[in-house]
Design a protein around this motif. Sequence first.
Motif, PDB file in Angstrom:
ATOM      1  N   ASN A   6       0.855  -1.184   0.000  1.00  0.00           N
ATOM      2  CA  ASN A   6       0.000   0.000   0.000  1.00  0.00           C
ATOM      3  C   ASN A   6       0.899   1.244   0.000  1.00  0.00           C
ATOM      4  N   ARG A   7       1.110   1.796  -1.178  1.00  0.00           N
ATOM      5  CA  ARG A   7       2.029   2.936  -1.313  1.00  0.00           C
ATOM      6  C   ARG A   7       1.506   4.172  -0.599  1.00  0.00           C
ATOM      7  N   PHE A   8       0.203   4.330  -0.581  1.00  0.00           N
ATOM      8  CA  PHE A   8      -0.388   5.469   0.122  1.00  0.00           C
ATOM      9  C   PHE A   8      -0.081   5.390   1.622  1.00  0.00           C
ATOM     10  N   LYS A   9      -0.266   4.215   2.207  1.00  0.00           N
ATOM     11  CA  LYS A   9       0.000   4.028   3.631  1.00  0.00           C
ATOM     12  C   LYS A   9       1.477   4.244   3.937  1.00  0.00           C
ATOM     13  N   GLN A  10       2.344   3.751   3.052  1.00  0.00           N
ATOM     14  CA  GLN A  10       3.776   3.923   3.274  1.00  0.00           C
ATOM     15  C   GLN A  10       4.166   5.392   3.237  1.00  0.00           C
ATOM     16  N   SER A  37      -3.311  11.668 -14.671  1.00  0.00           N
ATOM     17  CA  SER A  37      -3.049  13.110 -14.637  1.00  0.00           C
ATOM     18  C   SER A  37      -1.905  13.494 -13.708  1.00  0.00           C
ATOM     19  N   GLY A  38      -1.420  12.527 -12.917  1.00  0.00           N
ATOM     20  CA  GLY A  38      -0.223  12.795 -12.128  1.00  0.00           C
ATOM     21  C   GLY A  38      -0.433  12.942 -10.637  1.00  0.00           C
ATOM     22  N   TYR A  39      -1.669  12.842 -10.169  1.00  0.00           N
ATOM     23  CA  TYR A  39      -1.914  12.959  -8.732  1.00  0.00           C
ATOM     24  C   TYR A  39      -1.406  11.711  -8.004  1.00  0.00           C
ATOM     25  N   ASP A  40      -1.128  11.883  -6.714  1.00  0.00           N
ATOM     26  CA  ASP A  40      -0.623  10.769  -5.912  1.00  0.00           C
ATOM     27  C   ASP A  40      -1.739   9.814  -5.504  1.00  0.00           C
ATOM     28  N   TRP A  41      -2.953  10.333  -5.389  1.00  0.00           N
ATOM     29  CA  TRP A  41      -4.076   9.479  -5.010  1.00  0.00           C
ATOM     30  C   TRP A  41      -5.366   9.997  -5.617  1.00  0.00           C
ATOM     31  N   VAL A  42      -6.242   9.051  -5.904  1.00  0.00           N
ATOM     32  CA  VAL A  42      -7.578   9.352  -6.424  1.00  0.00           C
ATOM     33  C   VAL A  42      -8.586   8.810  -5.427  1.00  0.00           C
ATOM     34  N   LEU A  43      -9.473   9.680  -4.960  1.00  0.00           N
ATOM     35  CA  LEU A  43     -10.534   9.223  -4.079  1.00  0.00           C
ATOM     36  C   LEU A  43     -11.759   8.855  -4.900  1.00  0.00           C
ATOM     37  N   ILE A  44     -12.161   7.597  -4.815  1.00  0.00           N
ATOM     38  CA  ILE A  44     -13.366   7.106  -5.470  1.00  0.00           C
ATOM     39  C   ILE A  44     -14.501   7.290  -4.462  1.00  0.00           C
ATOM     40  N   ASP A  45     -15.384   8.234  -4.745  1.00  0.00           N
ATOM     41  CA  ASP A  45     -16.317   8.714  -3.731  1.00  0.00           C
ATOM     42  C   ASP A  45     -17.620   7.923  -3.704  1.00  0.00           C
ATOM     43  N   GLY A  46     -17.676   6.952  -2.814  1.00  0.00           N
ATOM     44  CA  GLY A  46     -18.875   6.155  -2.651  1.00  0.00           C
ATOM     45  C   GLY A  46     -19.913   6.798  -1.763  1.00  0.00           C
ATOM     46  N   GLU A  47     -19.614   8.007  -1.252  1.00  0.00           N
ATOM     47  CA  GLU A  47     -20.601   8.718  -0.424  1.00  0.00           C
ATOM     48  C   GLU A  47     -21.489   9.617  -1.284  1.00  0.00           C
ATOM     49  N   HIS A  48     -20.883  10.514  -2.036  1.00  0.00           N
ATOM     50  CA  HIS A  48     -21.648  11.451  -2.855  1.00  0.00           C
ATOM     51  C   HIS A  48     -21.507  11.178  -4.350  1.00  0.00           C
ATOM     52  N   GLY A  49     -20.631  10.258  -4.733  1.00  0.00           N
ATOM     53  CA  GLY A  49     -20.421   9.958  -6.139  1.00  0.00           C
ATOM     54  C   GLY A  49     -21.406   8.933  -6.669  1.00  0.00           C
ATOM     55  N   THR A  93      -7.200   1.071   0.913  1.00  0.00           N
ATOM     56  CA  THR A  93      -7.349   2.272   1.734  1.00  0.00           C
ATOM     57  C   THR A  93      -8.801   2.713   1.704  1.00  0.00           C
ATOM     58  N   LEU A  94      -9.403   2.788   2.876  1.00  0.00           N
ATOM     59  CA  LEU A  94     -10.791   3.218   3.003  1.00  0.00           C
ATOM     60  C   LEU A  94     -10.871   4.502   3.814  1.00  0.00           C
ATOM     61  N   ARG A 140      -1.595 -11.530   6.867  1.00  0.00           N
ATOM     62  CA  ARG A 140      -0.876 -10.310   6.533  1.00  0.00           C
ATOM     63  C   ARG A 140      -1.752  -9.193   5.979  1.00  0.00           C
ATOM     64  N   ALA A 141      -3.018  -9.452   5.764  1.00  0.00           N
ATOM     65  CA  ALA A 141      -3.874  -8.466   5.106  1.00  0.00           C
ATOM     66  C   ALA A 141      -3.829  -7.113   5.792  1.00  0.00           C
ATOM     67  N   LYS A 142      -3.902  -7.103   7.117  1.00  0.00           N
ATOM     68  CA  LYS A 142      -3.994  -5.831   7.838  1.00  0.00           C
ATOM     69  C   LYS A 142      -2.737  -4.978   7.664  1.00  0.00           C
ATOM     70  N   ASP A 143      -1.607  -5.610   7.336  1.00  0.00           N
ATOM     71  CA  ASP A 143      -0.355  -4.864   7.202  1.00  0.00           C
ATOM     72  C   ASP A 143      -0.447  -3.803   6.109  1.00  0.00           C
ATOM     73  N   GLU A 144      -1.222  -4.090   5.067  1.00  0.00           N
ATOM     74  CA  GLU A 144      -1.286  -3.174   3.938  1.00  0.00           C
ATOM     75  C   GLU A 144      -2.644  -2.487   3.812  1.00  0.00           C
ATOM     76  N   LEU A 145      -3.503  -2.640   4.834  1.00  0.00           N
ATOM     77  CA  LEU A 145      -4.769  -1.913   4.845  1.00  0.00           C
ATOM     78  C   LEU A 145      -4.593  -0.597   5.586  1.00  0.00           C
ATOM     79  N   CYS A 146      -5.293   0.408   5.108  1.00  0.00           N
ATOM     80  CA  CYS A 146      -5.157   1.751   5.666  1.00  0.00           C
ATOM     81  C   CYS A 146      -6.551   2.312   5.940  1.00  0.00           C
ATOM     82  N   LEU A 147      -6.777   2.752   7.153  1.00  0.00           N
ATOM     83  CA  LEU A 147      -8.066   3.327   7.555  1.00  0.00           C
ATOM     84  C   LEU A 147      -7.921   4.825   7.805  1.00  0.00           C
ATOM     85  N   ILE A 148      -8.694   5.593   7.048  1.00  0.00           N
ATOM     86  CA  ILE A 148      -8.790   7.032   7.260  1.00  0.00           C
ATOM     87  C   ILE A 148     -10.168   7.313   7.851  1.00  0.00           C
TER      88      ILE A 148
END
Length: 256
Positions: A6-10, A37-49, A93-94, A140-148
């Motif tokens: 999980n590159r974002f978590k790292q 487009s070059g951004y580091d992360w894309v949020l896929i919006d399951g709340e309002h999208g 990442t959630l 090992r799953a939890k090692d690469e999961l990220c909770l925001i």
Amino acid sequence: MQLPVNRFKQALKDGRMQWGIWQTFGGPDMAELLAASGYDWVLIDGEHGAFDVGEIRPCLQAVAGYPDCSPVVRLCELDTALIKRNLDQGAQTLMVPMINTAAEARAAVSAMRFAPEGTRGFNSATRAGRYGAIADYGTRAKDELCLIVQLESRAALGNLEEIAAVEGVDAVFIGPADLAADMGYPGNLAAPEVQDAVEDAIARLKALGMPAGIFTLDPEMQRRAIAAGASFNALGLDALMLMQAAQARLAQFRGA
């Protein structure tokens, strides 16, 4: 096969600045465009999208082709079934909105972990486990999961230290729009009280060593948030950016 990193978590752990962009239009083509487009992360919006659970999967697959960009999936609410289904289909990442208490944060952590640490239903023959090819996925799953967790109310900010102290919370995202409404300033993120509350929350998180993020189109709030320590920041939203570009293009020629 190895568990994907999980590159974002790292990057959160390393304290690196990460710039993000919001996807609200459904479909893997939009996800791929934003990833390209070059951004580091894309949020896929399951709340309002425009996304049901199954519609997020092809977006994750599209972003996976861009190793310098990480997908983040925002749920519509704290729901164990939604967490399980999105993790099974490969989200690492959630972001969970409207977290107001440490108890709610602990419930989110539990939903992301297999027993005996949590309540996530076990199945390694999913996209997350590469259909059984990752032999040690269960351990090992939890090692690469990220909770925001997303804090969006006065009550949440009052409980900020307790929420940030929950083991398994990897980052905190401040939601200024809902916070402004809760503070009595709906649609007015520029209100000094709102800006002060956001800046104070991010500074408190920095003092705790907890990565903080924000999404705002208010340049002043963005600058203050970054100065206070925000390390993952969303800079735009697909629908608004498309509308602005469309209007700007028309203005170049209408009446010329």
